[in-house]
Design a protein around this motif. Structure first.
Motif, PDB file in Angstrom:
ATOM      1  N   ALA A  32       0.805  -1.253   0.035  1.00 49.94           N
ATOM      2  CA  ALA A  32       0.050   0.049  -0.201  1.00 49.94           C
ATOM      3  C   ALA A  32       0.905   1.314   0.109  1.00 49.94           C
ATOM      4  O   ALA A  32       0.277   2.194  -0.024  1.00 49.94           O
ATOM      5  CB  ALA A  32      -0.846  -0.070   1.138  1.00 49.94           C
ATOM      6  N   GLN A  33       2.028   1.101   0.013  1.00 45.19           N
ATOM      7  CA  GLN A  33       2.915   2.288   0.131  1.00 45.19           C
ATOM      8  C   GLN A  33       3.106   2.842  -1.281  1.00 45.19           C
ATOM      9  O   GLN A  33       3.570   2.189  -2.241  1.00 45.19           O
ATOM     10  CB  GLN A  33       4.470   1.809   0.636  1.00 45.19           C
ATOM     11  N   ARG A  34       3.024   4.142  -1.554  1.00 50.13           N
ATOM     12  CA  ARG A  34       3.071   5.004  -2.760  1.00 50.13           C
ATOM     13  C   ARG A  34       4.614   5.500  -2.759  1.00 50.13           C
ATOM     14  O   ARG A  34       5.217   5.744  -1.831  1.00 50.13           O
ATOM     15  CB  ARG A  34       2.372   6.273  -2.646  1.00 50.13           C
TER      16      ARG A  34
ATOM     17  N   LYS B  39       5.069   3.833 -13.823  1.00 49.20           N
ATOM     18  CA  LYS B  39       5.018   3.664 -15.460  1.00 49.20           C
ATOM     19  C   LYS B  39       4.176   4.264 -16.038  1.00 49.20           C
ATOM     20  O   LYS B  39       4.360   4.725 -17.164  1.00 49.20           O
ATOM     21  CB  LYS B  39       4.611   1.968 -15.311  1.00 49.20           C
ATOM     22  N   ILE B  40       2.856   4.735 -15.305  1.00 52.52           N
ATOM     23  CA  ILE B  40       2.078   5.508 -16.055  1.00 52.52           C
ATOM     24  C   ILE B  40       1.799   7.025 -15.039  1.00 52.52           C
ATOM     25  O   ILE B  40       0.803   7.649 -15.704  1.00 52.52           O
ATOM     26  CB  ILE B  40       0.709   4.762 -16.330  1.00 52.52           C
ATOM     27  N   GLY B  41       2.401   7.066 -14.311  1.00 50.94           N
ATOM     28  CA  GLY B  41       1.972   8.327 -13.536  1.00 50.94           C
ATOM     29  C   GLY B  41       1.090   8.018 -12.475  1.00 50.94           C
ATOM     30  O   GLY B  41       0.816   6.887 -12.589  1.00 50.94           O
ATOM     31  N   PRO B  42       0.657   9.082 -11.611  1.00 49.72           N
ATOM     32  CA  PRO B  42      -0.446   8.809 -10.737  1.00 49.72           C
ATOM     33  C   PRO B  42      -1.538   7.892 -11.074  1.00 49.72           C
ATOM     34  O   PRO B  42      -2.252   8.544 -11.946  1.00 49.72           O
ATOM     35  CB  PRO B  42      -0.733  10.033 -10.109  1.00 49.72           C
ATOM     36  N   VAL B  43      -1.853   6.707 -10.761  1.00 48.43           N
ATOM     37  CA  VAL B  43      -2.904   6.046 -11.092  1.00 48.43           C
ATOM     38  C   VAL B  43      -3.968   6.816 -11.049  1.00 48.43           C
ATOM     39  O   VAL B  43      -5.146   6.490 -12.135  1.00 48.43           O
ATOM     40  CB  VAL B  43      -3.042   4.453 -10.435  1.00 48.43           C
TER      41      VAL B  43
END
Length: 534
Positions: free
Chosen positions: A71-73, A80-84
């Motif tokens: 769960a750690q950001r 890979k795609i930026g903030p989900v």
């Protein structure tokens, strides 16, 4: 034992399990999917290993499947795609990332994948996550879709190892093929009980007035059937729980002269003591260690010239003890005492003879297998209303008004009448057989039981666990494997006990698998290191 009994899902917590996780990780993502370079050690330690929680599937001691949660950001997908959040069409509150979904080739028939995802859903709900994110290999998009994963954003990774960002929520899982295949947990609980189609149909009838002649006929029929079931002359049906019925008994005893004796060898005996105290009764207590039986001599030794009544629990479900009715009756008869019994858990589970009993209580739920909401007070003598008692606690008022002094529920009465008709000698024998089978299976795995077989109640089995093995942890692990045992009541948590109820129509396979998983959950915790590695 069938092969699927060998599968056990858990949170990895042993060094040997982590070693196998690294080996499975390497085989899947270095050899099978060329995402990572090969190495001579043939192990791949994930870059987020220290932050991961691993759900694994074991066959005996072999890790055959796994999935990792963190769960750690930032998530790996964030990188890979930026903030989900920016790629999702809705707002999320508490996301987690799941990675490394891998199952050994020989076990990819579906059940291991399904078990991992089912465990994942329960784990996420328990920890408050509202969405799980994953990069799913394009080689298995159909399988991911069957489990409820939904694609979003663009593909990531190299051409030879492409991944699709996907998300899973409780709603998408429940709407998926896997979610629709998921059966509710098999519940070995004393309540709420499963309700038969016939009882449901009776309950679903249009309600009608409790003041109608038709309702009175139904109530009379219910009372006749209840009295026949336990060999008693009268019974009063109350709109309320077993606590209400026992409060009525306490209220009636307040009208008696002399002292009483309350027997307690479990939680529900202790509750009788509390109810008697609240009613201002004058009594002594014979208090034994939980799970130990009363002897004729012990009870008789508590009787004095002032003793007028005895009050006890027949089936003490907190321990699985069936207090001997013949002993209680014999002492009461020898000393000319009025015997009162809490039969809430025994009615519908054992052959019950209340002849010679002054007052006894029962309920519509539990072993009678109807809806909770009605309770009963049985008696052989006529009872007149008393101005000394609160109206709602006056048994005489119920008797005078033929159990309809206040509002009643026609739906509950209809359901109860249908349920009573299903209580047969064959059903009582089946409950006893299931109880015996569960005891045997648990004993085979080395579990000690609270009550000896000769004193056990067929409604439930109580298993004490060492203080070092939390019953709640074992119970939650069993729940994540699809089996609900009774461990959440405060008195069970205090004692560190787990209970298995025996009143449902369990198959041999269900009993075998429950006992096997119970043993696996217990063994897993016992073998875990003192400081759990994550």
């Amino acid at each position: 034992m069938r092969e699927n009994h060998d599968y056990f899902f858990k949170i990895a917590d042993r060094p040997a399990e982590f070693t196998q996780i690294h080996e499975l990780n390497y085989h899947t993502f270095s050899e099978e999917i060329p995402q990572h370079p090969k190495n001579l050690e043939k192990k791949l330690i994930d870059s987020f290993h220290e932050e991961n929680t691993y759900i694994i599937c074991l066959k005996q001691e072999e890790v055959i499947g796994m999935i990792a949660i963190r769960a750690q950001r930032p998530f790996s997908l964030d990188r890979k795609i930026g903030p989900v959040e920016e790629s999702l069409p809705f707002t999320i509150q508490k996301p987690c990332e799941i990675r490394l979904l891998a199952v050994k080739i020989d076990y990819r028939q579906g059940r291991v994948f399904l078990g991992l995802v089912q465990f994942l859903i329960k784990y996420c709900l328990k920890n408050g996550y509202d969405i799980a994110l994953i990069s799913g290999t394009v080689r298995q998009l159909k399988l991911y879709g069957q489990m409820g994963f939904q694609p979003f954003a663009m593909l990531t990774g190299a051409i030879e190892a492409s991944y699709q960002p996907m998300y899973l929520t409780k709603e998408t899982f429940e709407a998926s093929i896997a979610g629709r295949l998921l059966r509710p947990p098999t519940a070995f609980l004393p309540g709420p009980v499963s309700i038969s189609d016939e009882v449901r149909a009776a309950f679903d009838k249009d309600p009608y007035s409790h003041r109608s002649a038709f309702f009175k006929d139904k109530m009379d029929h219910v009372k006749e059937q209840l009295c026949r079931l336990v060999d008693c002359r009268y019974t009063q049906v109350l709109l309320g729980t077993g606590t209400l019925a026992n409060d009525l008994v306490a209220a009636q005893l307040s009208l008696e002269t002399g002292r009483g004796v309350i027997l307690t060898n479990g939680e529900f005996g202790s509750r009788l003591v509390e109810q008697a105290q609240r009613a201002g009764l004058d009594f002594d207590v014979l208090d034994k260690e939980w799970g130990l039986p009363f002897s004729h001599e012990e009870i008789a030794a508590c009787i004095t010239d002032e003793t007028a009544w005895i009050w006890a629990v027949h089936s003490e479900t907190s321990t699985g003890m069936l207090n001997k009715l013949n002993i209680l009756k014999a002492v009461a008869q020898e000393h000319q005492l009025k015997l009162c019994l809490d039969c809430i858990s025994s009615i519908g589970a054992v052959d019950l003879d209340l002849s010679g009993v002054f007052l006894a209580t029962g309920v519509s739920g539990k072993a009678l297998k109807s809806y909770t909401g009605l309770s009963f007070v049985f008696h052989h003598h006529k009872v007149a209303p008393s101005p000394l008692l609160p109206t709602y606690l006056d048994l005489g008022t119920y008797a005078e008004k033929e159990s309809i002094p206040f509002s009643q529920s026609s739906n509950l009465v209809e359901a109860l009448l249908t349920a009573i008709n299903s209580v047969t000698q064959e059903r009582l024998a089946k409950i006893a057989a299931i109880h015996q089978s569960i005891r045997q299976k648990l004993s085979k795995y080395g579990f000690q039981l609270i009550t000896a077989e000769e004193n056990s109640s067929p409604i439930i089995v109580t298993v004490p666990l060492p203080k070092t093995t939390p019953s709640s942890t074992v119970g939650e692990l069993l729940y994540c494997n699809g089996y609900l045992l009774h461990y959440e009541s405060e008195y069970l948590r205090q004692q560190n006990w787990i209970q298995i109820a025996c009143i449902e129509d369990y198959s041999k396979e269900q009993i075998e698998k429950m006992a096997y998983l119970f043993h696996q959950a217990y063994k897993s915790w016992c073998q875990a290191p003192k400081i759990m590695v994550q």
